[in-house]
Design an enzyme around this catalytic site. Structure first.
Site, PDB file in Angstrom:
ATOM      1  N   CYS A 112       0.732  -1.328  -0.255  1.00  0.00           N
ATOM      2  CA  CYS A 112      -0.024  -0.068  -0.027  1.00  0.00           C
ATOM      3  C   CYS A 112       0.832   1.352   0.002  1.00  0.00           C
ATOM      4  CB  CYS A 112      -0.969   0.080   1.289  1.00  0.00           C
ATOM      5  SG  CYS A 112      -2.198  -1.377   1.068  1.00  0.00           S
ATOM      6  N   HIS A 254      -2.872   7.175   2.735  1.00  0.00           N
ATOM      7  CA  HIS A 254      -3.446   6.033   2.287  1.00  0.00           C
ATOM      8  C   HIS A 254      -4.889   5.706   2.995  1.00  0.00           C
ATOM      9  CE1 HIS A 254      -4.061   1.756   1.121  1.00  0.00           C
ATOM     10  NE2 HIS A 254      -3.548   1.514   2.494  1.00  0.00           N
ATOM     11  N   ASN A 284     -10.216   0.255   0.635  1.00  0.00           N
ATOM     12  CA  ASN A 284      -8.986   0.411   0.589  1.00  0.00           C
ATOM     13  C   ASN A 284      -8.482  -0.110  -0.729  1.00  0.00           C
ATOM     14  OD1 ASN A 284      -6.156  -0.156   0.745  1.00  0.00           O
ATOM     15  ND2 ASN A 284      -6.037  -1.042   2.945  1.00  0.00           N
TER      16      ASN A 284
HETATM   17  O1  UT7 Z   1      -3.839  -1.241   3.630  1.00  0.00           O
HETATM   18  C1  UT7 Z   1      -2.768  -1.514   4.362  1.00  0.00           C
HETATM   19  C2  UT7 Z   1      -2.809  -1.130   5.822  1.00  0.00           C
HETATM   20  N1  UT7 Z   1      -4.124  -1.832   6.440  1.00  0.00           N
HETATM   21  C3  UT7 Z   1      -4.649  -1.204   7.415  1.00  0.00           C
HETATM   22  O2  UT7 Z   1      -4.037  -0.217   7.713  1.00  0.00           O
HETATM   23  C4  UT7 Z   1      -5.747  -1.899   7.967  1.00  0.00           C
HETATM   24  C5  UT7 Z   1      -5.330  -1.407   9.505  1.00  0.00           C
HETATM   25  N2  UT7 Z   1      -6.304  -2.335  10.318  1.00  0.00           N
HETATM   26  C6  UT7 Z   1      -7.763  -1.876  10.618  1.00  0.00           C
HETATM   27  O3  UT7 Z   1      -8.308  -0.934   9.639  1.00  0.00           O
HETATM   28  C7  UT7 Z   1      -8.653  -2.858  11.317  1.00  0.00           C
HETATM   29  O4  UT7 Z   1      -7.828  -3.289  12.251  1.00  0.00           O
HETATM   30  C8  UT7 Z   1      -9.703  -3.606  10.790  1.00  0.00           C
HETATM   31  C9  UT7 Z   1     -10.735  -2.880  10.160  1.00  0.00           C
HETATM   32  C10 UT7 Z   1      -8.727  -4.557   9.759  1.00  0.00           C
HETATM   33  C11 UT7 Z   1     -10.375  -4.494  11.940  1.00  0.00           C
HETATM   34  O5  UT7 Z   1     -11.015  -3.556  13.012  1.00  0.00           O
HETATM   35  P1  UT7 Z   1     -10.661  -3.749  14.319  1.00  0.00           P
HETATM   36  O6  UT7 Z   1     -11.369  -2.992  15.138  1.00  0.00           O
HETATM   37  O7  UT7 Z   1      -9.147  -3.860  14.631  1.00  0.00           O
HETATM   38  O8  UT7 Z   1     -11.493  -5.272  14.521  1.00  0.00           O
HETATM   39  P2  UT7 Z   1     -10.387  -6.575  15.026  1.00  0.00           P
HETATM   40  O9  UT7 Z   1      -9.667  -7.207  13.913  1.00  0.00           O
HETATM   41  O10 UT7 Z   1      -9.815  -6.650  16.335  1.00  0.00           O
HETATM   42  O11 UT7 Z   1     -11.700  -7.623  15.150  1.00  0.00           O
HETATM   43  C12 UT7 Z   1     -12.812  -7.566  16.113  1.00  0.00           C
HETATM   44  C13 UT7 Z   1     -13.699  -8.520  15.830  1.00  0.00           C
HETATM   45  C14 UT7 Z   1     -13.294  -9.758  15.736  1.00  0.00           C
HETATM   46  O12 UT7 Z   1     -14.016 -10.616  16.263  1.00  0.00           O
HETATM   47  P3  UT7 Z   1     -13.750 -11.226  17.831  1.00  0.00           P
HETATM   48  O13 UT7 Z   1     -12.720 -12.114  17.515  1.00  0.00           O
HETATM   49  O14 UT7 Z   1     -13.849 -10.195  18.751  1.00  0.00           O
HETATM   50  O15 UT7 Z   1     -15.081 -12.162  18.254  1.00  0.00           O
HETATM   51  C15 UT7 Z   1     -13.522  -9.950  14.181  1.00  0.00           C
HETATM   52  O16 UT7 Z   1     -13.511 -11.472  13.738  1.00  0.00           O
HETATM   53  O17 UT7 Z   1     -14.569  -8.150  14.598  1.00  0.00           O
HETATM   54  C16 UT7 Z   1     -14.604  -9.291  13.969  1.00  0.00           C
HETATM   55  N3  UT7 Z   1     -14.594  -8.662  12.525  1.00  0.00           N
HETATM   56  C17 UT7 Z   1     -15.835  -8.637  11.936  1.00  0.00           C
HETATM   57  N4  UT7 Z   1     -17.076  -8.441  12.374  1.00  0.00           N
HETATM   58  C18 UT7 Z   1     -18.140  -8.366  11.483  1.00  0.00           C
HETATM   59  C19 UT7 Z   1     -13.586  -8.646  11.651  1.00  0.00           C
HETATM   60  N5  UT7 Z   1     -14.004  -8.289  10.390  1.00  0.00           N
HETATM   61  C20 UT7 Z   1     -15.468  -8.307  10.827  1.00  0.00           C
HETATM   62  C21 UT7 Z   1     -16.434  -7.809   9.833  1.00  0.00           C
HETATM   63  N6  UT7 Z   1     -17.831  -7.849  10.075  1.00  0.00           N
HETATM   64  N7  UT7 Z   1     -16.300  -7.450   8.492  1.00  0.00           N
END
Ligand code: UT7
Length: 335
Positions: A112, A254, A284
Site C-alpha cells: 500500500c 493511504h 482500501n
Molecule cells: O492497507 C494496508 C494497511 N492496512 C491497514 O492499515 C488496516 C489496519 N487495520 C484495520 O483497519 C482494522 O484493524 C480492521 C478494520 C482490519 C479491523 O478492525 P478492528 O477494530 O481492529 O477489529 P479486530 O480485527 O480486532 O476484530 C474485532 C472483531 C473480531 O471478532 P472477535 O474475535 O472479537 O469475536 C473479528 O472477527 O471483529 C470481527 N470482525 C468482523 N465482524 C464483522 C472482523 N471483520 C469483521 C467484519 N464484520 N467485516
C-alpha cells in the site's frame, strides 16, 4: 540548476461494479453497521473476471497522459502487488498498449506504500537528469487475492487504479514535488502476508485449495503501526519543506481505514476537514488509493492549484513513506 519533479497530470480508472456492504452481508457474517463504524467504508468497486490490474492501469495511465496533454514519457513505473502474472512484470505491457514500447518499464512492489515509493523513484530520476517525464501508476485488484469467505479482508479492500505524470520543472511552480521520505521494517513481514505462491512456498497441485494463497492481515497491529509511521513521516516531510501544520491544506493519507486517517490527522494537529477521504465509496485500493484520493479531492474542489499537500502511506513489508507537494492546475481525467 538541478530540475525539480513536477506533477502535471492525473488519471483514474475504476471497475463499474459496485459492491455494497449490504451485498457482502448477504453472503458473509458481517453487517453494514460493523463495516461503516469500524472502517468508514460503505461500498467498493470490484473487477469482473475479465479485467486484470494491467487493464485498470492502462486506462488510468491514458487519463493521466490526457490530463498532462502529452502522449510521451521516458519511463513507466507501475506500483502493484497484484500484477497480471507472477512473471513477467505488468508495466512493459501497459507501456506497449499506450504506444510507449521501447521505454524502460517496471513493476514496483511496496504494497500500500507503492505509489509513494514509485513517486520517490520517479522524482529521483528527474532530479538526476536521467529522465524528463515519467508515468507513475498505482493499480491493484485485491479482490483477486482476498478470500471470498473472509469477512475481515473482503470488507476492506476494493479495486482501482490511479496514475500521474511527473515531468522536469522548477521548484517554484505549482505541482513541484518537495521532500520525500521512505522507510521499511521487515520484522513486521508477517503482519500483512500472502504466504504461498512465491519461491519460499510455491503453489503446487490444486492451487484453488492451497492454504496460504490468500491475503492475510493482523489488523490491530497494522493499525497501530500505520498511524505511527504515517504521522511521523508526514511530519518529517512537512518540516523538511519548511511548512507548519497550519500551512498544510490537505493530507492525502493511504485510505486504509477512516479511523486511521483521522488518527494520523489528530496526531499532527490537523483538523479532519483537511483530510482527503474517499474510502466510503472505494474502500482500501492499496497502491491506487493515494492517486484516487488526489483525483477525488481535486475533482470536488477540496484541492486547488497552489495548495500545500502531504501524502502519507503505510503498507505490507512493512513499508511507509510521505511526500510534500504543491497542487498543480490539472483536471483529473477518468477513462
Ligand atoms: O492497507 C494496508 C494497511 N492496512 C491497514 O492499515 C488496516 C489496519 N487495520 C484495520 O483497519 C482494522 O484493524 C480492521 C478494520 C482490519 C479491523 O478492525 P478492528 O477494530 O481492529 O477489529 P479486530 O480485527 O480486532 O476484530 C474485532 C472483531 C473480531 O471478532 P472477535 O474475535 O472479537 O469475536 C473479528 O472477527 O471483529 C470481527 N470482525 C468482523 N465482524 C464483522 C472482523 N471483520 C469483521 C467484519 N464484520 N467485516
Amino acid at each position: 540548476m538541478r530540475p525539480t519533479p513536477v506533477l502535471c497530470g492525473i488519471g483514474i480508472s475504476l471497475p463499474d461494479r459496485v459492491v455494497t456492504n449490504d451485498e457482502l452481508a448477504a453472503r458473509l457474517d458481517t453487517s453494514d453497521d460493523w463495516i461503516r463504524t469500524r472502517t468508514g467504508i460503505r461500498e467498493r468497486r470490484i473487477v469482473d473476471p475479465d479485467t486484470a490490474t494491467g487493464d485498470l492501469a492502462y486506462t488510468a495511465a491514458q487519463g493521466a497522459l490526457k490530463s498532462a496533454g502529452s502522449a510521451e514519457v521516458d519511463l513507466v513505473i507501475l506500483a502493484t502487488t497484484t500484477p497480471d502474472h507472477p512473471c513477467p512484470a505488468t508495466a512493459p505491457h501497459v507501456a506497449h498498449r499506450l504506444g510507449l514500447s521501447g521505454v524502460p518499464a517496471w513493476d514496483l512492489g511496496a504494497v500500500c506504500s507503492g505509489f509513494v515509493y514509485a513517486l520517490a523513484s520517479a522524482s529521483s530520476f528527474v532530479r538526476s537528469g536521467a529522465a524528463d517525464s515519467i508515468l507513475v501508476i498505482g493499480a491493484d485488484t485485491y479482490s483477486t487475492i482476498t478470500d471470498p469467505d473472509d469477512r475481515s479482508t473482503r470488507a476492506i479492500f476494493g479495486d482501482g487504479a490511479g496514475a500521474v505524470v511527473v515531468r522536469a520543472g522548477t521548484a517554484t511552480e505549482n505541482g513541484a514535488i518537495g521532500p520525500i521520505t521512505l522507510g521499511s521494517d521487515g520484522s513486521l513481514k508477517d503482519t500483512i502476508l500472502v504466504d504461498a505462491g512465491g519461491s519460499r512456498r510455491p503453489l503446487s497441485g490444486d492451487c484453488h485449495t492451497a492454504d496460504g494463497r490468500y491475503f492475510a492481515m493482523r489488523g490491530k497491529t497494522v493499525f497501530r503501526h500505520a498511524v505511527e509511521r504515517m504521522a511521523h513521516s508526514a511530519e518529517q516531510v512537512r518540516d523538511e519543506a519548511g511548512w507548519s501544520t497550519g500551512d498544510v491544506d490537505c493530507l492525502v493519507a493511504h485510505q486504509a481505514n477512516a479511523r486511521i486517517v483521522h488518527a494520523v490527522a489528530e496526531r499532527m494537529g490537523l483538523p479532519r476537514e483537511r483530510c482527503a477521504l474517499n474510502i466510503e465509496r472505494l474502500g482500501n485500493t492499496a497502491a491506487a488509493s493515494i492517486p484516487l484520493a488526489l483525483a477525488d479531492a481535486a475533482g470536488s474542489g477540496q484541492l486547488r492549484a497552489g495548495n500545500k499537500v502531504l501524502l502519507a502511506a503505510f503498507g505490507g513489508g512493512a513499508t511507509w513513506g510521505a511526500a510534500a507537494l504543491t497542487w498543480p492546475d490539472v483536471t483529473p481525467v477518468t477513462i
